[in-house]
Motif scaffolding. Structure first.
Motif, PDB file in Angstrom:
ATOM      1  N   THR A  65      27.827  20.605   5.350  1.00  0.00           N
ATOM      2  CA  THR A  65      28.660  20.332   6.593  1.00  0.00           C
ATOM      3  C   THR A  65      27.869  21.029   7.741  1.00  0.00           C
ATOM      4  O   THR A  65      28.285  20.687   8.712  1.00  0.00           O
ATOM      5  CB  THR A  65      29.750  21.240   6.221  1.00  0.00           C
ATOM      6  OG1 THR A  65      29.451  22.474   5.913  1.00  0.00           O
ATOM      7  CG2 THR A  65      30.833  20.496   5.199  1.00  0.00           C
ATOM      8  N   ILE A  68      25.813  18.051   9.165  1.00  0.00           N
ATOM      9  CA  ILE A  68      26.748  17.257   9.889  1.00  0.00           C
ATOM     10  C   ILE A  68      27.217  17.713  11.118  1.00  0.00           C
ATOM     11  O   ILE A  68      27.089  16.930  12.275  1.00  0.00           O
ATOM     12  CB  ILE A  68      27.720  16.691   8.927  1.00  0.00           C
ATOM     13  CG1 ILE A  68      27.243  15.950   7.645  1.00  0.00           C
ATOM     14  CG2 ILE A  68      28.683  15.804   9.634  1.00  0.00           C
ATOM     15  CD1 ILE A  68      28.459  15.684   6.797  1.00  0.00           C
ATOM     16  N   SER A  69      27.607  18.912  11.289  1.00  0.00           N
ATOM     17  CA  SER A  69      28.074  19.652  12.270  1.00  0.00           C
ATOM     18  C   SER A  69      26.862  19.700  13.462  1.00  0.00           C
ATOM     19  O   SER A  69      26.877  19.558  14.613  1.00  0.00           O
ATOM     20  CB  SER A  69      28.708  20.966  12.118  1.00  0.00           C
ATOM     21  OG  SER A  69      28.962  21.789  13.271  1.00  0.00           O
ATOM     22  N   LEU A 184      34.407  16.773   5.669  1.00  0.00           N
ATOM     23  CA  LEU A 184      33.968  15.495   6.304  1.00  0.00           C
ATOM     24  C   LEU A 184      35.048  14.812   7.053  1.00  0.00           C
ATOM     25  O   LEU A 184      34.780  14.031   8.092  1.00  0.00           O
ATOM     26  CB  LEU A 184      33.413  14.773   4.834  1.00  0.00           C
ATOM     27  CG  LEU A 184      32.185  15.384   4.304  1.00  0.00           C
ATOM     28  CD1 LEU A 184      31.771  14.511   2.858  1.00  0.00           C
ATOM     29  CD2 LEU A 184      30.990  15.165   5.229  1.00  0.00           C
TER      30      LEU A 184
END
Length: 221
Positions: A65, A68-69, A184
């Motif tokens: 995460t 992705i962030s 997600l």
């Protein structure tokens, strides 16, 4: 070992304060591109905090995460917003329903409310949460405040991203993040929302030669 935890806790506290400061810049500045930069820097600080918490907790899905962030909220979304700003050739800077001085005063009040609202909780929680939870709540509330007081659609998008950053930080500080599938899903929703709102910004500019959301009232006529 205890000294190591204290040092890392202090680093997280510093990152949390810096995130709060960039959010205050978002509230107090009149320059649209500065707002976008402030949002990107806050998201970058959040990814640093997330990575550090992942390292200290040993929970590997937080690294996913975090990555992705980093990609979405530090590079993709700010880049998309800069593109929209240049595309629609915005002539005026950030516009607010209230003055910037009053906005900053209200922001200080919101921060105090967030601290005192979480005071009964943080006394009994782990060392990472002790200062992060008030900051995460303050960031979430400041994001909501930006959404309801700013006239331009792009600054309202930044308010939405600010709220998501605050909620993500709260999840990290209280339970070391939500389940991976939930995080997600949230990231995907934010990305789609920003793209859709960016398209609306472009269409509003084409129709009204402005991106002031007050012009939505004319659509009812």
């Amino acid at each position: 070992m205890k000294q190591h935890i204290i040092v890392n806790s202090q680093i997280i506290d510093v990152l949390a304060v810096l995130m709060l400061m960039t959010t205050i810049i978002l509230i107090g500045t009149s320059r649209l591109k500065t707002c976008i930069w402030a949002s990107a820097i806050r998201s970058f600080l959040l990814t640093l905090t997330s990575g550090l918490i992942a390292y200290l907790s040993g929970i590997h899905h937080i690294y996913i995460t975090t990555g992705i962030s980093l990609v979405l909220k530090v590079f993709v979304i700010p880049g998309f917003l800069f593109y929209i700003v240049d595309k629609v050739r915005i002539k005026k800077e950030v516009e607010s329903y209230i003055s910037y001085t009053l906005s900053l005063l209200i922001s200080c009040g919101i921060i105090l409310i967030a601290y005192y609202a979480t005071l009964p909780i943080i006394q009994f929680e782990n060392v990472f949460m002790r200062h992060c939870l008030p900051v995460s709540l303050a960031i979430t509330l400041l994001g909501f405040f930006a959404m309801i007081t700013r006239k331009k659609a792009i600054t309202q998008i930044l308010g939405l991203i600010t709220m998501e950053d605050g909620l993500f930080f709260a999840a990290l500080s209280t339970s070391y993040g939500m389940p991976l599938i939930v995080e997600l899903g949230v990231f995907f929703d934010i990305l789609v929302s920003v793209i859709i709102m960016g398209v609306y910004v472009y269409r509003i500019k084409e129709s009204f030669d402005s991106i002031d959301v007050g012009f939505f009232r004319e659509l009812r006529e």
